[in-house]
Scaffold this active site. Structure first.
Site, PDB file in Angstrom:
ATOM      1  N   GLY A 154       0.813  -1.199   0.000  1.00 16.50           N
ATOM      2  CA  GLY A 154       0.000   0.000   0.000  1.00 16.50           C
ATOM      3  C   GLY A 154       0.851   1.255   0.000  1.00 16.50           C
ATOM      4  CB  CYS A 155       0.107   4.711  -1.073  1.00 11.64           C
ATOM      5  SG  CYS A 155      -1.552   4.894  -0.373  1.00 11.64           S
ATOM      6  CE1 TYR A 156      -1.347   8.222   4.332  1.00  5.42           C
ATOM      7  CE2 TYR A 156      -3.260   6.831   3.946  1.00  5.42           C
ATOM      8  CZ  TYR A 156      -2.708   8.089   4.117  1.00  5.42           C
ATOM      9  OH  TYR A 156      -3.509   9.205   4.091  1.00  5.42           O
TER      10      TYR A 156
END
Length: 351
Positions: A154-156
Site C-alpha cells: 500500500g501507499c501509506y
C-alpha cells in the site's frame, strides 16, 4: 500486434488513477508492451474518452474482464482494482498461467481473518495468501526474483515501512513506542466521487480519517513484526490534504540509546546502499512531497531529540508512483531479473 521479444502486459482497472499511471509509465518501458487495457465498468469505450490526456498516445478501447481472453493477449497482468475484486479475479488469472502484480490490498495480509476484520470482505483462499510475495522492493526484493505473483504494498505502508525498518532492524528504536502521522494527497482516495473528496469539502481543509481503523495498520504491523522478530503494534493516524499527489509519513519513536541525526543518516545509507529509489537526506534536511512528485523515489530525513530521547523520521513518496504503479513496475523488473530501474527513470516534477 505484439512486438516480438517484449513482455505483453494487461492492466485491469485502467480507468483508476493507479491503472492510468501504469499506462503512463509502461509506455516508456523498453521490455514491455501494453496489449490490453481493461475495465469492467467501461468496456468497449475508447480509453481517451475517460482520460483525454491519452489522445493520440494510447489508441485502444477498453476490454472487458475475461480471464481466458486476457490470457490470450498477455503474459503478465497488473490488477489495479478495488479491494474485494482482486480476491476473486487473481486466482483465475493465476490458474490461466499468467503472472500477476496485484495493486489492491487483497493479498498483502497473510492471515485471512485479519483481512476480513480490516477490509470487510471475504478473504482469498490461504493458498493464494501464502503464494503472494509482499513486494516492498528495498526490503524484500530478493523474494520477487522469479516469482509469479506479487502483492504490491500500500501507499501509506511503503512510505512508513521504508522509514522505520532500518531502525527497527538495528534495534535503535523501541518497537512499542511508534506513532505514525501520515498525510496523503486526494488522489489516494481514488477516482470515485464522495463527499470527503468534494472540492468544497477538502479545499483549504485538513481532515483526519479512519483513526485507529485504517486497513493499512495490519500491513504495517505485519512487516515490522517480521523484521523485529516480535509483535509490533503502532498508533497510525491518516490525514487527507488538499493536494493531488504525495504522502508524507512522519514517525515518532523512542530511541534505545543515544543517537544523532548523522548516526541515522549513516545507518540508512548503509541499509539502502545500491537501492536507487531511496534517497537519504543529509543530517538536518527534511524532505517535502513536491521533491518526489511524479517519480519512484522515497526520500527520508531525520530529527533526533536528545532532550526527549525520541527520533522523528520523515518519509515522502508520490502515492501513485512509488506508492502504487511505480513500485509495481519495480516489482516486475525484479520478478523478471531485469535492471530495477527499467522504465522508471523519471526525474521528479518540480515545481
Amino acid at each position: 500486434m505484439a512486438v516480438e521479444g517484449k513482455l505483453r502486459a494487461a492492466i485491469v482497472g485502467s480507468t483508476g488513477y493507479g491503472g492510468v499511471e501504469l499506462i503512463r509509465l509502461l509506455q516508456s518501458h523498453p521490455k514491455v508492451e501494453i496489449t490490453s487495457v481493461i475495465s469492467s465498468s467501461s468496456a468497449g469505450a475508447p480509453i481517451e474518452e475517460g482520460f483525454p490526456h491519452l489522445t493520440g498516445i494510447v489508441e485502444r478501447s477498453l476490454d472487458g474482464v475475461d480471464p481466458a481472453e486476457i490470457a490470450g493477449r498477455a503474459d503478465i497482468v497488473f490488477t489495479a482494482t478495488p479491494s474485494g475484486v482482486s480476491a476473486k479475479l487473481v486466482p483465475q488469472l493465476l490458474e490461466a498461467g499468467l503472472k500477476v502484480v496485484d495493486l489492491s490490498g487483497d493479498f498483502r495480509l497473510k492471515n485471512g481473518a485479519d483481512y476480513e476484520q480490516w477490509y470487510k470482505h471475504p478473504a482469498p483462499a490461504d493458498a493464494y495468501l501464502e503464494q503472494a510475495v509482499y513486494g516492498l522492493c528495498e526490503v524484500f526484493g530478493e523474494r520477487a526474483a522469479g516469482a509469479g505473483f506479487i502483492s504490491n504494498p500500500g501507499c501509506y505502508p511503503t512510505a512508513t515501512l521504508l522509514g522505520l525498518i532500518p531502525a527497527i532492524e538495528a534495534g535503535w528504536i523501541k518497537p512499542d513506542s511508534i506513532i505514525i502521522d501520515a498525510k496523503s494527497g486526494v488522489s489516494g482516495a481514488g477516482r470515485g466521487t464522495s463527499l470527503m473528496v468534494h472540492f468544497a469539502e477538502i479545499n483549504e481543509n485538513l481532515k483526519a480519517y479512519k483513526i485507529n481503523k485504517h486497513q493499512h495498520i495490519p500491513e504495517i504491523e505485519q512487516a515490522l513484526s517480521e523484521i523485529a522478530g516480535e509483535q509490533v503494534t503502532v498508533t497510525f493516524t491518516t490525514h487527507l490534504v488538499p493536494m493531488n499527489r504525495g504522502i508524507m509519513s512522519t514517525m515518532y519513536a523512542g530511541m534505545k540509546g543515544s543517537y544523532t541525526e548523522q548516526d541515522f543518516v549513516d545507518l540508512y545509507r548503509k541499509y539502502y546502499a545500491g537501492r536507487p529509489y531511496v534517497r537519504v537526506r543529509d543530517a538536518g534536511i527534511i524532505p517535502a512531497t513536491k521533491e518526489v512528485s511524479g517519480s519512484n523515489y522515497c526520500d527520508i530525513g531525520f530529527a533526533a531529540d536528545a532532550r526527549t530521547g525520541r527520533i522523528t523520521i520523515v518519509s515522502v513518496i508520490d502515492n501513485i508512483v512509488k506508492g502504487a504503479a511505480g513500485q509495481a513496475i519495480q516489482n516486475l523488473n525484479l520478478m523478471m531479473g531485469w535492471e530495477e530501474t527499467l522504465g522508471l527513470g523519471y526525474t521528479p516534477v518540480y515545481p
